[in-house]
Design an enzyme around this catalytic site. Structure first.
Site, PDB file in Angstrom:
ATOM      1  N   SER A 150      31.041  39.209  29.577  1.00 45.11           N
ATOM      2  CA  SER A 150      31.043  37.737  29.287  1.00 45.11           C
ATOM      3  C   SER A 150      29.945  37.152  30.067  1.00 45.11           C
ATOM      4  O   SER A 150      29.521  37.565  30.912  1.00 45.11           O
ATOM      5  CB  SER A 150      32.324  37.064  29.803  1.00 45.11           C
ATOM      6  N   TYR A 163      39.448  35.993  36.188  1.00 47.86           N
ATOM      7  CA  TYR A 163      38.572  36.096  34.854  1.00 47.86           C
ATOM      8  C   TYR A 163      37.250  36.358  35.159  1.00 47.86           C
ATOM      9  O   TYR A 163      36.570  37.529  35.036  1.00 47.86           O
ATOM     10  CB  TYR A 163      39.049  35.299  33.707  1.00 47.86           C
TER      11      TYR A 163
END
Length: 257
Positions: A150, A163
């Site tokens: 990401s 995360y």
């Protein structure tokens, strides 16, 4: 000739979203697909990924898998090879999030996110590489790994501590595998999606979060799952012949801004 003809790929988290788009794209290019997910029905509704692939004449099977369970991952890779003969491409996509900052994150939430997003990727990569080491090379490659990271593995994810930390770990895991196993002819890359619109519930589609992403992204639209699938197809194919250890941004310019 299809780009992935006669290749076999496992795609984790492929029932919905980005994983679903990757599985469909790979199948359209001739790959046998193993959809590894805890559920079979897509968040978006409609036909399952396996049904869509089969109805288009492709070859796919669903294997219920929790990647945070070592035995489940080991069984997944074993069953894939038992059915298709080898494992050419491992796409590690399954991930979870809590939308909690450091203070809000409970130890249980931390353990669950790291258990899936980081330890789960470790399990999948370890089982995949172990298998690939036993395989004869095809066009000088024994196997290919694609880890979905990401942009939040490189810049902070506002309000989601576990995360973001897990995605940073995936970026480094990718480099480590690429370097350690280059001599083994195993390719390992990551893809870092920017804001991709999926059917994901909760804060991912919150209007304020979408507005932030739109302001943050130079390209005049947000991403679609198929944008990531195209990049994955490149990295899974022989077109990516001298590419390993990268973290490919598919982010509309987010990280360039």
């Amino acid at each position: 000739m299809a780009l992935l003809a006669n290749k076999t790929a496992i795609v984790t988290g492929a029932s919905s979203g980005i994983g679903r788009a990757i599985a469909l794209k790979f199948a359209a290019e001739g790959a046998n697909i193993v959809v590894a997910d805890t559920v079979e029905q897509p968040i978006e509704g409609g036909q399952s990924t396996v049904e869509l692939i089969r109805s288009a004449g492709g070859n796919a099977v669903h294997m219920k898998t929790d990647i945070s369970d070592w035995n489940a991952v080991d069984a997944l890779v074993g069953a894939t090879v038992g059915r298709f003969g080898r494992l050419d491409v491992m796409v590690n996509n399954a991930a979870i999030y809590t939308s909690t900052n450091l203070i809000e994150t409970t130890p249980e939430q931390w353990n669950r996110v790291i258990g899936v997003n980081l330890t789960g990727f470790f399990y999948c990569n370890k089982c995949a590489v172990t298998q690939m080491l036993t395989q004869a090379p095809i066009n000088d490659v024994r196997g290919r790994i694609i880890n979905i990271s990401s942009q939040h593995g490189m810049v902070a994810c506002p309000g989601d501590f576990p995360y973001s930390v897990s995605k940073g770990g995936i970026v480094q895991m990718t480099r480590q595998i690429a370097v350690d196993h280059a001599d083994d002819l195993i390719v390992c890359n990551a893809i870092a999606p920017g804001k991709i619109i999926t059917g994901k519930p909760g804060v991912a589609n919150d209007p304020d979060a979408l507005d932030y992403s739109r302001r943050r992204t130079p390209w005049p639209r947000l991403g679609q799952p198929n944008d990531v699938a195209g990049a994955a197809l490149f990295l899974a194919s022989d077109m990516a012949s001298y590419v390993t250890g990268i973290n490919l941004m598919v982010d509309g310019g987010w990280m360039a801004g």
